[in-house]
Design a protein around this motif. Structure first.
Motif, PDB file in Angstrom:
ATOM      1  N   SER B   6       0.836  -1.195   0.000  1.00  0.00           N
ATOM      2  CA  SER B   6       0.000   0.000   0.000  1.00  0.00           C
ATOM      3  C   SER B   6       0.880   1.258   0.000  1.00  0.00           C
ATOM      4  O   SER B   6       0.619   2.216  -0.742  1.00  0.00           O
ATOM      5  CB  SER B   6      -0.892  -0.027   1.239  1.00  0.00           C
ATOM      6  OG  SER B   6      -1.832   0.977   1.176  1.00  0.00           O
ATOM      7  N   LYS B   9       2.632   1.626  -3.414  1.00  0.00           N
ATOM      8  CA  LYS B   9       1.684   2.129  -4.426  1.00  0.00           C
ATOM      9  C   LYS B   9       1.467   3.627  -4.232  1.00  0.00           C
ATOM     10  O   LYS B   9       1.459   4.396  -5.191  1.00  0.00           O
ATOM     11  CB  LYS B   9       0.370   1.345  -4.305  1.00  0.00           C
ATOM     12  CG  LYS B   9      -0.743   1.755  -5.250  1.00  0.00           C
ATOM     13  CD  LYS B   9      -1.719   2.730  -4.655  1.00  0.00           C
ATOM     14  CE  LYS B   9      -2.398   2.214  -3.425  1.00  0.00           C
ATOM     15  NZ  LYS B   9      -3.181   3.230  -2.731  1.00  0.00           N
ATOM     16  N   GLN B  12       4.434   5.498  -5.401  1.00  0.00           N
ATOM     17  CA  GLN B  12       4.429   5.509  -6.866  1.00  0.00           C
ATOM     18  C   GLN B  12       3.463   6.585  -7.388  1.00  0.00           C
ATOM     19  O   GLN B  12       3.805   7.344  -8.299  1.00  0.00           O
ATOM     20  CB  GLN B  12       3.968   4.124  -7.345  1.00  0.00           C
ATOM     21  CG  GLN B  12       4.381   3.786  -8.756  1.00  0.00           C
ATOM     22  CD  GLN B  12       3.972   2.367  -9.103  1.00  0.00           C
ATOM     23  OE1 GLN B  12       3.410   1.634  -8.291  1.00  0.00           O
ATOM     24  NE2 GLN B  12       4.250   1.961 -10.324  1.00  0.00           N
ATOM     25  N   LEU B  13       2.284   6.651  -6.767  1.00  0.00           N
ATOM     26  CA  LEU B  13       1.288   7.643  -7.184  1.00  0.00           C
ATOM     27  C   LEU B  13       1.780   9.060  -6.897  1.00  0.00           C
ATOM     28  O   LEU B  13       1.612   9.953  -7.717  1.00  0.00           O
ATOM     29  CB  LEU B  13      -0.035   7.411  -6.449  1.00  0.00           C
ATOM     30  CG  LEU B  13      -0.877   6.229  -6.928  1.00  0.00           C
ATOM     31  CD1 LEU B  13      -2.062   6.009  -5.981  1.00  0.00           C
ATOM     32  CD2 LEU B  13      -1.386   6.438  -8.339  1.00  0.00           C
ATOM     33  N   LYS B  16       4.260  10.280  -9.278  1.00  0.00           N
ATOM     34  CA  LYS B  16       3.683  10.601 -10.585  1.00  0.00           C
ATOM     35  C   LYS B  16       2.793  11.840 -10.518  1.00  0.00           C
ATOM     36  O   LYS B  16       2.174  12.209 -11.501  1.00  0.00           O
ATOM     37  CB  LYS B  16       2.865   9.410 -11.104  1.00  0.00           C
ATOM     38  CG  LYS B  16       3.752   8.244 -11.551  1.00  0.00           C
ATOM     39  CD  LYS B  16       2.937   7.116 -12.127  1.00  0.00           C
ATOM     40  CE  LYS B  16       3.864   5.981 -12.553  1.00  0.00           C
ATOM     41  NZ  LYS B  16       3.167   4.876 -13.196  1.00  0.00           N
ATOM     42  N   SER B  17       2.698  12.433  -9.322  1.00  0.00           N
ATOM     43  CA  SER B  17       1.919  13.677  -9.216  1.00  0.00           C
ATOM     44  C   SER B  17       2.864  14.796  -8.791  1.00  0.00           C
ATOM     45  O   SER B  17       4.066  14.602  -8.687  1.00  0.00           O
ATOM     46  CB  SER B  17       0.777  13.497  -8.219  1.00  0.00           C
ATOM     47  OG  SER B  17       1.303  13.208  -6.958  1.00  0.00           O
ATOM     48  N   LEU B 182      -9.116  12.308  -2.751  1.00  0.00           N
ATOM     49  CA  LEU B 182      -8.850  11.985  -4.159  1.00  0.00           C
ATOM     50  C   LEU B 182      -9.211  10.523  -4.433  1.00  0.00           C
ATOM     51  O   LEU B 182      -9.835  10.190  -5.443  1.00  0.00           O
ATOM     52  CB  LEU B 182      -7.364  12.223  -4.472  1.00  0.00           C
ATOM     53  CG  LEU B 182      -6.963  12.173  -5.934  1.00  0.00           C
ATOM     54  CD1 LEU B 182      -7.537  13.362  -6.692  1.00  0.00           C
ATOM     55  CD2 LEU B 182      -5.443  12.183  -6.072  1.00  0.00           C
ATOM     56  N   ASP B 183      -8.838   9.642  -3.504  1.00  0.00           N
ATOM     57  CA  ASP B 183      -9.186   8.216  -3.634  1.00  0.00           C
ATOM     58  C   ASP B 183     -10.694   8.014  -3.592  1.00  0.00           C
ATOM     59  O   ASP B 183     -11.232   7.164  -4.288  1.00  0.00           O
ATOM     60  CB  ASP B 183      -8.536   7.400  -2.503  1.00  0.00           C
ATOM     61  CG  ASP B 183      -7.077   7.105  -2.779  1.00  0.00           C
ATOM     62  OD1 ASP B 183      -6.591   7.494  -3.852  1.00  0.00           O
ATOM     63  OD2 ASP B 183      -6.417   6.474  -1.923  1.00  0.00           O
ATOM     64  N   GLU B 186     -12.019   9.095  -7.003  1.00  0.00           N
ATOM     65  CA  GLU B 186     -11.706   8.097  -8.035  1.00  0.00           C
ATOM     66  C   GLU B 186     -12.446   6.789  -7.788  1.00  0.00           C
ATOM     67  O   GLU B 186     -12.566   5.963  -8.676  1.00  0.00           O
ATOM     68  CB  GLU B 186     -10.196   7.818  -8.062  1.00  0.00           C
ATOM     69  CG  GLU B 186      -9.406   8.733  -8.992  1.00  0.00           C
ATOM     70  CD  GLU B 186      -7.979   8.253  -9.217  1.00  0.00           C
ATOM     71  OE1 GLU B 186      -7.361   7.748  -8.258  1.00  0.00           O
ATOM     72  OE2 GLU B 186      -7.476   8.375 -10.348  1.00  0.00           O
ATOM     73  N   THR B 188     -11.356   4.470  -5.929  1.00  0.00           N
ATOM     74  CA  THR B 188     -10.381   3.403  -5.674  1.00  0.00           C
ATOM     75  C   THR B 188     -10.434   2.927  -4.220  1.00  0.00           C
ATOM     76  O   THR B 188     -10.016   1.815  -3.915  1.00  0.00           O
ATOM     77  CB  THR B 188      -8.954   3.891  -5.994  1.00  0.00           C
ATOM     78  OG1 THR B 188      -8.784   5.176  -5.409  1.00  0.00           O
ATOM     79  CG2 THR B 188      -8.737   3.995  -7.488  1.00  0.00           C
TER      80      THR B 188
END
Lengths: 284, 344
Positions: B6, B9, B12-13, B16-17, B182-183, B186, B188
């Motif tokens: 978790s 991930k 990683q997110l 990428k932001s 945000l999650d 989305e 998610t």
């Protein structure tokens, strides 16, 4: 596999129930369709069964787990495909699946194989934010298969998909049924329900009005008519005849005996027609 | 392992932001401003325009007495010139010294807005300057400080704890809430909720990201501004405890709301209230109980301790322990609340 008894749910925690006194059971290996228009209470019922909504009143057992006191391990046996695609846009399709597969304690399927099944293998390493709506929907669908679920919840699995892809999805569901997977299918698409479901429940305004197999419903509510097209002195004629009316039965027999029948098919009631007949409302 | 996945991930997110780069960029801008625009020490100098109507040894003595630290003395040829300069420079003061009947007379010319306190300071400091020049002068003033520690940080270094508290420790408060919403947007979060992973693993993964970015920005700023003066082991432990506390507080506040828009006001208000402690940090004379009760108040002083040559370890580790415990309690409460509200 699923037992729902006296389920009530209210978002405002008062007497305004989104689901009222829902009762049904689903056997192992059965595909159970939950049909109703938007706002009927389909997703709420599924939300309670999958633990996304808190069980307020009633008893719900899923895959042997009492939802009220369910352990997280229950989700090793469950797969949930959502109506709205919910995947990480910043990750690739493969990264999305790889992340979720690691959260299960059971053996999982190969993400690449799943991507291939729904035709997303060529975009496996592409960011999901660049995907079309249908592609995201397919990714959401195969994510629910990662853990080889015994109990599979599908919420509108073919909505927004082109007919070819929708057909692939339906074939996957049929294949999983053959393997013994139990499916709870929430939809307002009667054709999908008719094709896939062993039994369907009609839900409207939070209340289940009827539960039966599509075949029984058609027999019970259909008018048992036959539509026939035949040549009579060179002219093409088209008639709708009843299987019950004696006069129509003789006339149909005469037409068949002349051997000039060009097309003939029984005219059964569709699930949508039955739904309207039973509930007084449409499915849209 | 699920916690690790978790966290990875979420890392990683975040990579990428923009957020993690913005925080690092902000730390670098702070470093640049501190090193190139802010002096090591602020030295407020008062300009004194003086006209000395004296002769011989009196003139020499008066000139020498005026050369004091903190004052820039400009000698002019007439009182009119002094008044003209005062009109041009509204933050200056004027002084006319003349010998009348064998007595030196000081005539202070002020702008008119000065309060009694300022007038007394100016008068006393200039008089003491003259007094030092008198034969037989002896300084009998004894200064005793209540604070045992004699070491003072430079003004530049003194700003660093405020950055560490507000950016490295409390920025997570705001950002972690935005990550969760945000999650939610989305969807998610629902996908996560139907896996065997637990809510605390989800929340702790996010706190891990806040910790990495907080440590990164805090250590970069400290390394450039304090260099080897800082005690990095103490600082890292304090940063971890304070960052965890900030993130857990953010989680707790966010758990009461279902959208970022609704939570924004409360989160913003929390940051503003916590920032009030900086006022008392810079002005110890103004430290009412209500400010001393803010968690940011001891946090600022604990960060300052890590920058002293000889740190008060008891104070630092009392803060590490206190903020760790408070963070754990807030996290448990958040976890309990999010179990009910995360997917609603």
């Amino acid at each position: 596999m699923i037992s729902v008894k006296g389920l009530y749910h209210s978002y405002s925690h008062d007497e305004k129930y989104a689901v009222k006194d829902a009762n049904f059971e689903i056997s192992k290996g059965e595909v159970f369709g939950f049909l109703g228009p938007s706002g009927a209470g389909k997703s709420t019922t599924q939300g309670v069964m999958t633990g996304l909504l808190q069980l307020q009143k009633g008893n719900v057992t899923v895959a042997g787990y009492d939802v009220k006191r369910a352990s997280r391990t229950m989700f090793n046996k469950i797969g949930v495909s959502f109506e709205q695609s919910n995947v990480y846009g910043k990750l690739t399709a493969l990264e999305n699946l790889e992340f979720y597969r690691k959260l299960f304690d059971v053996s999982t399927r190969d993400p690449k194989e799943l991507l291939e099944i729904v035709g997303l293998d060529h975009v496996a390493t592409q960011r999901v934010s660049e995907f079309s709506k249908g592609m995201k929907h397919r990714l959401t669908f195969i994510r629910s298969m990662l853990n080889n679920p015994e109990m599979w919840f599908l919420d509108e699995p073919t909505t927004g998909l082109d007919p070819a892809i929708a057909s692939v999805i339906k074939e996957i569901v049929k294949g999983e049924k053959k393997r013994g997977t139990t499916v709870f299918l929430t939809t307002h698409n009667m054709f999908v329900a008719d094709e896939l479901c062993d039994r369907v429940a009609f839900i409207i305004d939070g209340e289940i009005k009827l539960i039966d197999s599509p075949r029984n419903l058609k027999l019970q509510y259909g008018e048992r008519l036959v539509e026939v097209e035949y040549r009579d002195n060179g002219d093409l004629k088209k008639e709708t005849l009843s299987f019950i009316d004696e006069k129509d039965k003789h006339h149909l027999n005469d037409i068949v005996n002349t051997g000039k029948v060009e097309m003939m098919h029984t005219k059964e009631a569709t699930l949508e027609e039955i739904f309207i007949k039973v509930t007084g409302k449409g499915l849209q | 392992m699920k916690l690790l996945y978790s966290f990875l991930k979420d890392m990683q997110l975040s990579l990428k932001s923009f957020y993690i780069y913005i925080e690092l960029g902000f730390a670098l801008v702070f470093v640049a401003v501190m090193l190139f625009a802010v002096p090591e020490n602020f030295e407020p100098r008062v300009t004194v325009y003086a006209y000395l109507d004296l002769e011989g040894p009196n003139q020499v003595m008066a000139e020498e007495s005026l050369t004091q630290e903190g004052y820039e003395v400009i000698l002019l040829l007439s009182r009119e010139e002094v008044e003209a300069e005062l009109a041009d420079n509204r933050s200056s003061v004027g002084l006319a010294v003349a010998l009348e009947d064998g007595t030196i007379v000081y005539d202070y010319i002020l702008q008119g807005y000065e309060d009694e306190k300022f007038k007394n300071i100016i008068k006393t400091s200039i008089e003491s300057g003259f007094a030092k020049e008198m034969p037989g002068y002896e300084n009998v003033t004894t200064v005793t400080t209540l604070e045992g520690k004699g070491e003072k940080l430079s003004d530049r270094l003194n700003i660093l704890p405020v950055f560490l508290a507000l950016n490295a420790a409390f920025m997570g408060l705001f950002i972690i809430a935005s990550y969760i919403f945000l999650d939610k947007d989305e969807g998610t979060i629902k996908a996560f909720a139907v896996t065997p992973a637990k809510v605390w693993q989800y929340l702790l993964g996010k706190m891990g990201v806040m910790l990495v970015s907080g440590l990164m920005s805090g250590l970069v700023a400290t390394a450039f501004i304090a260099g080897l003066k800082a005690h990095y082991l103490h600082l890292i432990l304090l940063l971890i405890a304070c960052n965890a506390f900030g993130s857990a507080l953010g989680l707790f506040i966010a758990s009461f709301f279902d959208t970022m828009t609704k939570a924004m006001g409360w989160l913003y208000m929390s940051i503003i209230i916590l920032a009030f402690a900086a006022v008392s940090y810079y002005m110890p004379a103004f430290s009412p109980l209500v400010i001393r009760m803010l968690p940011s108040y001891p946090m600022l002083f604990a960060f300052r301790e890590t920058l002293y040559e000889v740190s008060d370890l008891r104070y630092i580790y009392a803060n590490v322990l206190g903020f760790s415990l408070a963070g754990v309690v807030l996290f448990l409460l958040s976890n309990w609340r999010f179990k009910k509200t995360l997917t609603v």
